[in-house]
Design a protein around this motif. Structure first.
Motif, short mmCIF file in Angstrom:
data_model
loop_
_atom_site.label_atom_id
_atom_site.label_comp_id
_atom_site.label_asym_id
_atom_site.label_seq_id
_atom_site.Cartn_x
_atom_site.Cartn_y
_atom_site.Cartn_z
N HIS A 175 0.84 -1.20 0.00
CA HIS A 175 0.00 0.00 0.00
C HIS A 175 0.87 1.26 0.00
O HIS A 175 0.64 2.20 -0.76
N ARG A 193 1.01 3.87 -3.11
CA ARG A 193 0.44 5.20 -2.84
C ARG A 193 1.51 6.29 -2.74
O ARG A 193 1.30 7.42 -3.19
N ASP A 207 -6.37 5.32 -5.11
CA ASP A 207 -6.58 5.68 -3.72
C ASP A 207 -6.50 4.46 -2.81
O ASP A 207 -6.00 4.54 -1.68
N SER A 208 -7.03 3.35 -3.29
CA SER A 208 -6.96 2.10 -2.54
C SER A 208 -6.37 1.03 -3.45
O SER A 208 -7.11 0.35 -4.18
N ARG A 227 -7.88 -2.59 -3.15
CA ARG A 227 -9.23 -2.71 -3.70
C ARG A 227 -9.19 -2.65 -5.23
O ARG A 227 -9.91 -3.37 -5.93
N HIS A 228 -8.33 -1.78 -5.75
CA HIS A 228 -8.18 -1.66 -7.21
C HIS A 228 -7.71 -2.98 -7.82
O HIS A 228 -8.25 -3.42 -8.85
N SER A 273 0.67 -4.08 -4.60
CA SER A 273 -0.43 -4.72 -3.87
C SER A 273 -0.81 -6.05 -4.52
O SER A 273 -1.13 -7.02 -3.83
#
Length: 448
Positions: free
Chosen positions: A76, A80, A226-227, A230-231, A366
């Protein structure tokens, strides 16, 4: 006709690429040190009883459960805030964990609490390593020329084996130069102090690294998710499954076929502790030599055919090699260890670019965190313990080879159906098809 890809110049400096490639030395130094020193640590931290080696290997398996959590956290951060930042943070934690391990009180001083503390620090180490290897692989892939990704990314695997070679050589030297009493009393600390110093040096070197060009692209294009987790789950589920399959084979060939071998040779009474460690040094050199060759081969013929070939070899060779080593004889043991090491090194070399290429830059760390480290936690951390347990219960020395063969058989269908990810493979295919049509035209007089 599709135009050939231009070979772009890497957008990071050569020094940054070298630092990234060589920095995997540290994580594999520490984790292979733990396995190569397993029989010593079983006496120092678990009292040396009948089940102390199983407890030591069990602690290794427990700690590996932390790798996926660390990978998700550091993945993450890397997706990010940048690859460079996550690589600095993970190395800082690794330095702390190794230094603390070197300073631990032993079983004679505090009893069973010594083993608990050792496992706790193993968990911290595994948490930090979770984002380490995948972060380096992503960085090298994103900084390499498209036509050399296999070779450049495989250097992470080669460098990691240099760390393993340092670990086994220092372990063997430590065992050879001191008595068993001195080794158990304080000598075992020396390799861990060396590892802590090595990690501190790598952290300092990493502070000079440039950021990954792909992450800088994401910043310019405002495509940083952003995530990231999740992406990846939303858009790349098949890629996650393929990554898991590749990493499952890479993990079990490495952790059973290389790092478990010294414990296997010692606990089975085939070789003494010191000789089994020196034998592993020879295997480590073989891995260092074969890894870049396998990576370069995947640049020429593609990731898919090379992975398929290694999967088929993994179904056949480990069974024979463990049986060969179990029969004793220095030449047989050396031959078996070298073949197993080359097999594992080849899978890891091709697996590095193949897994990273399953994902775009957005959410790449990720995706690797979920696919690679979940497979490593299951087929890496648990399998040395399981192999030792099964050898003891069955008395069959080839059991570890059968474990590798079973995983290879299971993942082979995924390799057969996966798309090719080597950059430019479709260009080569189109070029060959065009040449074939031209040849046919010439053969029938050009009447088509």
């Amino acid at each position: 006709m599709t135009r050939p890809e231009k070979h772009s110049t890497p957008q990071v400096s050569r020094s940054s690429m070298i630092v990234a490639a060589l920095s995997t030395v540290v994580e594999w130094y520490d984790f292979t040190l733990y396995l190569y020193f397993a029989t010593v640590l079983s006496r120092v931290f678990f009292g040396g009883g009948e089940n102390s080696l199983l407890a030591t290997l069990g602690g290794f398996a427990i700690s590996y459960a932390m790798r996926p959590f660390g990978a998700m956290v550091f993945g993450h951060i890397g997706d990010r805030f940048g690859r460079r930042r996550t690589l600095l943070l993970s190395m800082m934690l690794m330095t702390v964990a190794m230094l603390a391990t070197a300073l631990l009180p032993d079983y004679a001083a505090i009893g069973p609490a010594a083993g608990v503390l050792l496992i706790g620090l193993r968990c911290l180490m595994a948490f930090s390593v979770g984002g380490e290897y995948t972060g380096v692989v992503a960085y090298l892939l994103e900084g390499a020329r498209p036509d050399r990704r296999g070779l450049i990314t495989s250097l992470a695997s080669a460098a990691s084996e240099i760390g393993a070679l340092l670990a086994v050589a220092l372990s063997a030297l430590t065992v050879a130069l001191m008595s068993a009493a001195h080794l158990d009393a304080w000598g075992w600390r020396i390799p861990f102090f060396v590892g802590a110093a090595l990690a501190g040096c790598v952290w300092f070197a990493r502070s000079t690294m440039q950021e990954s060009p792909d992450f800088l692209r994401q910043l310019r294009q405002h495509t940083v998710p952003d995530s990231p987790l999740r992406h990846t789950l939303a858009h790349h589920k098949p890629a996650l499954l393929r990554t898991f399959a590749i990493s499952a084979l890479g993990s079990i060939t490495y952790y059973v076929g290389i790092t478990y071998v010294p414990a296997f040779l010692t606990s089975s009474g085939i070789l003494a502790e010191g000789r089994s460690l020196w034998m592993s040094s020879v295997a480590a050199v073989a891995v260092i030599l074969v890894t870049p060759l396998a990576g370069a081969l995947s640049d020429r013929v593609g990731r898919k055919p090379v992975l398929i070939a290694f999967a088929v070899a993994s179904m056949l060779l480990p069974l024979a090699m463990f049986g060969l080593m179990g029969g004793g004889g220095d030449l047989a043991i050396a031959g078996g260890a070298i073949v197993l090491a080359c097999l594992a090194g080849g899978v890891s070399a091709v697996g590095a670019p193949a897994t990273a290429e399953q994902f775009p830059g957005e959410g790449r760390l990720s995706g690797l965190a979920l696919g690679v480290t979940m497979a490593t936690a299951i087929f890496g951390g648990l399998t040395p313990f399981l192999a030792e347990l099964l050898v003891r219960q069955t008395g069959w020395n080839a059991v570890p080879g059968a474990m590798i063969a079973a995983v290879a058989l299971i993942v082979l269908p995924a390799f057969l159906t996966m798309p090719e990810t080597r950059p430019g493979w479709h260009v080569t295919k189109t070029h060959r098809a065009t040449n074939s049509l031209m040849s046919d035209d010439q053969a029938d007089g050009g009447t088509r």
